[in-house]
Design a protein around this motif. Structure first.
Motif, short mmCIF file in Angstrom:
data_model
loop_
_atom_site.label_atom_id
_atom_site.label_comp_id
_atom_site.label_asym_id
_atom_site.label_seq_id
_atom_site.Cartn_x
_atom_site.Cartn_y
_atom_site.Cartn_z
N MET A 1 0.85 -1.19 0.00
CA MET A 1 0.00 0.00 0.00
C MET A 1 0.89 1.25 0.00
N THR A 2 0.58 2.17 -0.85
CA THR A 2 1.36 3.41 -0.87
C THR A 2 0.67 4.47 -0.03
N LEU A 3 1.42 5.00 0.92
CA LEU A 3 0.93 6.12 1.71
C LEU A 3 1.18 7.39 0.94
N SER A 4 0.57 8.44 1.34
CA SER A 4 1.00 9.73 0.84
C SER A 4 0.94 10.73 1.98
N ILE A 5 1.81 11.71 1.90
CA ILE A 5 1.81 12.73 2.95
C ILE A 5 1.65 14.09 2.32
N SER A 6 1.04 14.98 3.07
CA SER A 6 0.90 16.37 2.63
C SER A 6 1.76 17.24 3.52
N LEU B 1 11.66 22.70 10.72
CA LEU B 1 10.37 22.00 10.72
C LEU B 1 9.44 22.83 11.61
N ASP B 2 8.42 23.39 11.00
CA ASP B 2 7.55 24.33 11.72
C ASP B 2 8.38 25.39 12.45
N VAL C 1 6.11 13.65 9.08
CA VAL C 1 6.05 15.11 8.84
C VAL C 1 4.77 15.52 8.10
N ASP C 2 3.80 14.61 8.04
CA ASP C 2 2.51 14.95 7.43
C ASP C 2 1.92 16.19 8.12
N GLY C 3 1.53 17.14 7.30
CA GLY C 3 0.88 18.34 7.85
C GLY C 3 1.83 19.39 8.39
N THR C 4 3.12 19.23 8.17
CA THR C 4 4.07 20.19 8.71
C THR C 4 4.52 21.18 7.63
N ASP C 5 5.30 22.13 8.11
CA ASP C 5 5.82 23.19 7.25
C ASP C 5 7.35 23.10 7.30
N VAL C 6 7.96 22.72 6.18
CA VAL C 6 9.41 22.50 6.13
C VAL C 6 10.07 23.65 5.35
N THR C 7 11.13 24.20 5.93
CA THR C 7 11.92 25.19 5.19
C THR C 7 13.32 24.64 4.99
#
Lengths: 750, 164
Positions: free
Chosen positions: B1-6, B54-55, B69-75
């Motif tokens: 099964m392939t997951l995906s993250i946003s 990360l955030d 890191v699903d739902g996080t803000d990465v710079t």
């Protein structure tokens, strides 16, 4: 004003580019993350490779579970000695002095822990990593031979690369026995690992019998020939790209086994393959600084004049190849003595083969010599600086030749003054700071040779008033992109912002080796000469053209600057490069250059950079934790092309001195032979907080003999002198002489 | 099964298929998203070359599983400059020669940005050196790094009209 028209025979004045403290031309690329290192390349259809590392130090691999690895999802291929394709050259052969015996899965023998024993290629890094784990090797194990006591001793035919393993002048025994003061010093240095931040990496891709490789390399054309040799193709079929090297320190000059494995794999799976070493894999197949065991004896007369100096060094190498730290030779060129002896022996142990690591020989040797010199000064009751000045070598102690230039006296003076050395109490244990820390001051002398390598460059003057300059230079942080461009700009008589500098690949002429602190002198000399030759061709055109304002000047009667040629005897008569090319109907004019050194000068002079380093340590009186609170050095290294970058090179080397003195130590388990600290948490290198005050001062030096541009090197000398200075400061704080590096707390407790 | 993250990377919202749960944030950035400015030096949190925000907080991307890191803000370093205008920390690193080979530099810079926003080090060089000691520079460009962070801190304080 540049004097660019003739290939300079002696010292030349450079123009407005060299000597300027410019910031790095590759600065924006490096601070924005757009500088491309080998592992950043991601060609289409890329496969990932991971090698399995031997878990024993000596013996044979008797089984590998290839089936398990192959059945892991996304694993493409498993390469072992059973199925690896043949190589055109024997991996255990040595085709030239810069080739090491390597591991390319030639058989099932294990010669050291961490040796590659199989390679797994997969669609993803994760699958390749898991595949390598699933191989679960089993071994037939022989006892590991680790440490000087357990290895096999022999007399090495050479030290370093082709260096003399023994030297003797005068009568040491008589000189020593007649000396009023006699001291001995024993100093051990451990195995050290380069640990460049960029792990060794390669992306290899075949197209028919053409091979394209992205891999960090300090000697691009030399490597091209070596890679071509292993795969039986002509060198011109190899394209090697190494525009940015994430630190080399000697470990990326010589071809290593994992590179061959990745190229082999790319051919087997007919896809581009990327192989990046894990940090723990940097402690085996990619060289290190061999351990040494050194003994020195120094005899002086009542006035503190050295009468006899002896430096013996035993160095470790691998069971199957030879690279011997030439530590004893560090005593040949620094202090005057009528009798000098240096001798080397070697011990084979079950580790990977050592190699050149920043100041090979000089760093380890200087670390011991400077302790011995300090002990000799102590025996005479003399200030360590005064003792060193008393024994200042006006000519090269080993050869008797005059130095091409030596400004060590000025280095001592400048650094001592900045440090405040004159306030130093002679006896140890006299100083405390406001927090009750024991304070000690020590010093060391720094020295490094000024070698040059064969190098070539091309300069092309273009009708738009710019120039293209090319050489396959290697920037591993020393600043080649900047310093070489500055020299090239002076060669063509243009501001540096009007030259395009192409470098870092096999598409450019051979820039030789970025090593031995000789790259700027070698590649820079070639670039300057290429530029001068191109300008001379242009001058030939103009001075023979009746329509040119320079007509009849003769090509020695013309000067080049800012993209124009001027008549030397009449500044009002000049013409731009662009106008000369346009009237001649040429788009461009180009020339080659090779730099080099006058062989007569090589024969007649001893050529070295010099320096002096002063250290202050603060030591907790209860816990004996050691901190280097100040490290101040002054260095004289001929013409400095870019003082901004040269100081960074020097302070970087000095901080390596802190690492050598206090932190760095590769520890191998005596029973298994495995490295016990094969990561950056166990193998300590200096961090920012370890270097609170490190300062490098530059001493102007005009060296008219070293090469046409008067350039020596600054890449390695910083570590020499610094190590001993710290050890001597520790003695001055505590009264304890240390006998091994790194200096552990327990050495001060005993 | 392939997951995906946003997640958001440098302000851009991404939905990334995650075919392998073993993938780290570092390998996700480098091998899947193609942002290779973040470097791998040790892959076990000992060197700091992979530092990203990360955030807003500096972390080692190699020790962070992508799945987490699903739902996080990465710079990352690629998101720091505004067009051709360098972030003050980037500019200061060039001016003070806070790097040599450049390999650890992107991590150093992200770490410095994180350190300055933490606000604990102020203009104290010793605290800056301590706060930057999770980022190893084998070229040992430490004097330049410290000078660059101090300079960037000063410029930041001045532009905020405060003094620390």
């Amino acid at each position: 004003m540049p004097d660019t028209l003739q290939t300079p025979a002696g010292h030349v004045r450079l123009g407005s580019n060299s000597g300027q403290p410019m910031t790095r031309r590759d600065g924006i690329a490096k601070v924005t993350g757009t500088a491309t290192y080998a592992a950043d390349n991601r060609p289409d259809r890329l496969a990932h490779a991971v090698f399995a590392s031997a878990g024993i130090a000596r013996g044979r691999v008797v089984s590998l579970n290839v089936e398990a690895a192959k059945s892991h999802p996304e694993v493409i291929e498993v390469i072992t000695p059973d199925n690896r394709p043949a190589l055109h050259l024997d991996p255990d052969g040595k085709s030239h002095p810069f080739s090491w015996r390597i591991e390319a899965l030639q058989d099932n023998t294990v010669r050291y822990a961490g040796q590659p024993i199989a390679l797994v290629v997969a669609e993803t890094l994760e699958a390749a990593t898991e595949g390598a784990r699933l191989l679960a090797p089993e071994y037939d194990t022989d006892p590991a031979r680790i440490g000087f006591e357990n290895g096999e001793a022999y007399d090495p035919p050479a030290v370093g690369i082709g260096g003399n393993p023994s030297f003797s002048k005068g009568d040491f025994d008589t000189g020593f026995s007649n000396s009023e003061h006699r001291i001995g010093a024993s100093v051990d240095t451990p195995a050290q690992y380069h640990n460049a931040m960029e792990p060794h990496a390669i992306v290899a891709e075949w197209s028919g019998d053409h091979l394209t490789i992205d891999t960090p390399n300090q000697a691009i054309h030399l490597a091209r020939g070596a890679f071509a040799g292993y795969f039986g193709i002509p060198p011109e079929n190899v394209t090697l790209r190494s525009p940015f090297i994430g630190g080399g320190f000697g470990s990326k000059a010589i071809l290593v086994g994992p590179q061959i494995l990745a190229i082999m794999a790319a051919r087997m799976v007919d896809r581009p393959v990327k192989l990046v070493l894990r940090r723990d894999q940097m402690f085996g197949p990619v060289q290190h600084r061999g351990a040494t065991r050194q003994k020195l004896r120094i005899g002086t007369d009542g006035n503190g004049l050295i009468k006899a100096l002896e430096h013996e060094a035993t160095a470790s190498t691998s069971s199957f190849d030879d690279f011997i730290e030439g530590a004893g030779n560090a005593s040949l060129n620094m202090y005057a003595s009528p009798a000098i002896v240096a001798r080397h022996s070697a011990v084979r142990v079950d580790t990977g083969t050592p190699g050149p690591m920043r100041a090979p020989g000089e760093a380890s040797g200087s670390a011991a010599l400077e302790i011995a010199i300090d002990k000799a000064a102590e025996a005479v009751g003399m200030d360590p600086l005064e003792f060193r000045l008393r024994n200042y070598a006006e000519t090269d102690p080993a050869s008797g030749k005059p130095f091409s230039a030596k400004s060590l006296r000025e280095c001592y003076e400048l650094a001592a003054q900045k440090f405040g050395w004159s306030d130093r109490p002679l006896a140890p244990g006299q100083m405390r700071d406001e927090n009750g820390m024991l304070v000690g001051w020590g010093m060391g002398s720094a020295l490094f040779p000024a070698p040059m390598f064969a190098a070539q460059a091309r300069a092309t003057l273009r009708r738009d008033g710019t120039a293209l300059v090319e050489t396959s230079g290697a920037d591993m942080g020393q600043g080649a992109w900047t310093a070489l461009a500055q020299i090239a700009a002076d060669g063509v008589g243009l501001p540096v912002d009007r030259i395009e500098f192409m470098s870092g690949t096999t598409d450019q002429p051979d820039a030789g080796v970025a090593g031995g602190s000789g790259h700027t002198a070698s590649a820079g000399g070639a670039l300057f000469e290429a530029g001068s030759n191109a300008v001379q061709k242009l001058a030939d055109l103009a001075t023979a053209d009746p329509e040119s304002p320079l007509f009849g000047a003769g090509n020695t009667g013309v000067e080049a600057r800012e993209g124009r040629l001027f008549r030397a005897d009449d500044e009002s008569r000049s013409e731009s490069y662009a106008d000369i090319l346009e009237r001649a109907g040429l788009e461009r004019i180009d020339a080659m250059g090779s730099g080099g050194r006058d062989p007569a000068n090589t024969e007649a002079r001893a050529m070295f950079s010099h320096g002096a380093v002063f250290a202050e340590v603060k030591i907790d009186p209860d816990l004996f934790q050691i901190r280097v609170s100040r490290l101040i050095g002054a260095f004289a290294a001929g013409r400095i092309i870019n003082p901004h970058l040269a100081k960074s090179q020097l302070t970087g080397g000095m901080i390596w001195g802190i690492g050598f003195a206090l932190h760095e130590e590769g520890i191998h388990d005596l029973r298994s032979g495995r490295p016990l600290n094969a990561d950056l948490a166990g193998y300590h290198v200096p961090v920012n907080a370890d270097a609170p005050h490190v300062e490098a001062l530059l001493v102007d030096e005009d060296d008219p003999y070293v090469n046409a541009l008067g350039i020596k090197g600054v890449g390695e000398i910083g570590i020499t002198g610094s190590v001993g200075a710290i050890a001597n400061a520790v003695w001055h704080a505590t009264g304890k002489r240390i006998s091994s590096y790194p200096i552990h707390i327990d050495a001060l407790l005993s | 099964m392939t997951l995906s993250i946003s997640l958001s990377v440098n302000g851009e919202s991404l939905n990334v298929p995650l075919e392998d749960t073993r993938t780290t944030l570092l390998d996700l950035l480098r091998e899947h998203i193609g942002l290779t400015g973040t470097k791998k030096g040790c892959d076990r949190g000992q060197c700091g070359a992979c530092t990203v925000l990360l955030d807003g907080k500096r972390i080692n991307a190699c020790l962070t599983l992508a799945a987490s890191v699903d739902g996080t803000d990465v710079t990352t370093i690629e998101g720091l400059a505004q067009g051709d205008t360098l972030h003050p920390v980037q500019a200061a690193f060039i001016e003070h020669d806070g790097f040599q080979c450049g390999y650890c530099t992107t991590g150093q810079i992200m770490s410095a940005v994180g350190l300055l926003s933490e606000g604990d080090a102020g203009a104290d060089p010793e605290r800056i050196r301590e706060g930057m000691s999770g980022n190893i520079c084998r070229c040992a460009a430490y004097p330049g790094i410290t000078a660059a962070v101090l300079d960037a801190e000063r410029r930041q304080s001045e532009s905020e009209g405060t003094s620390v």
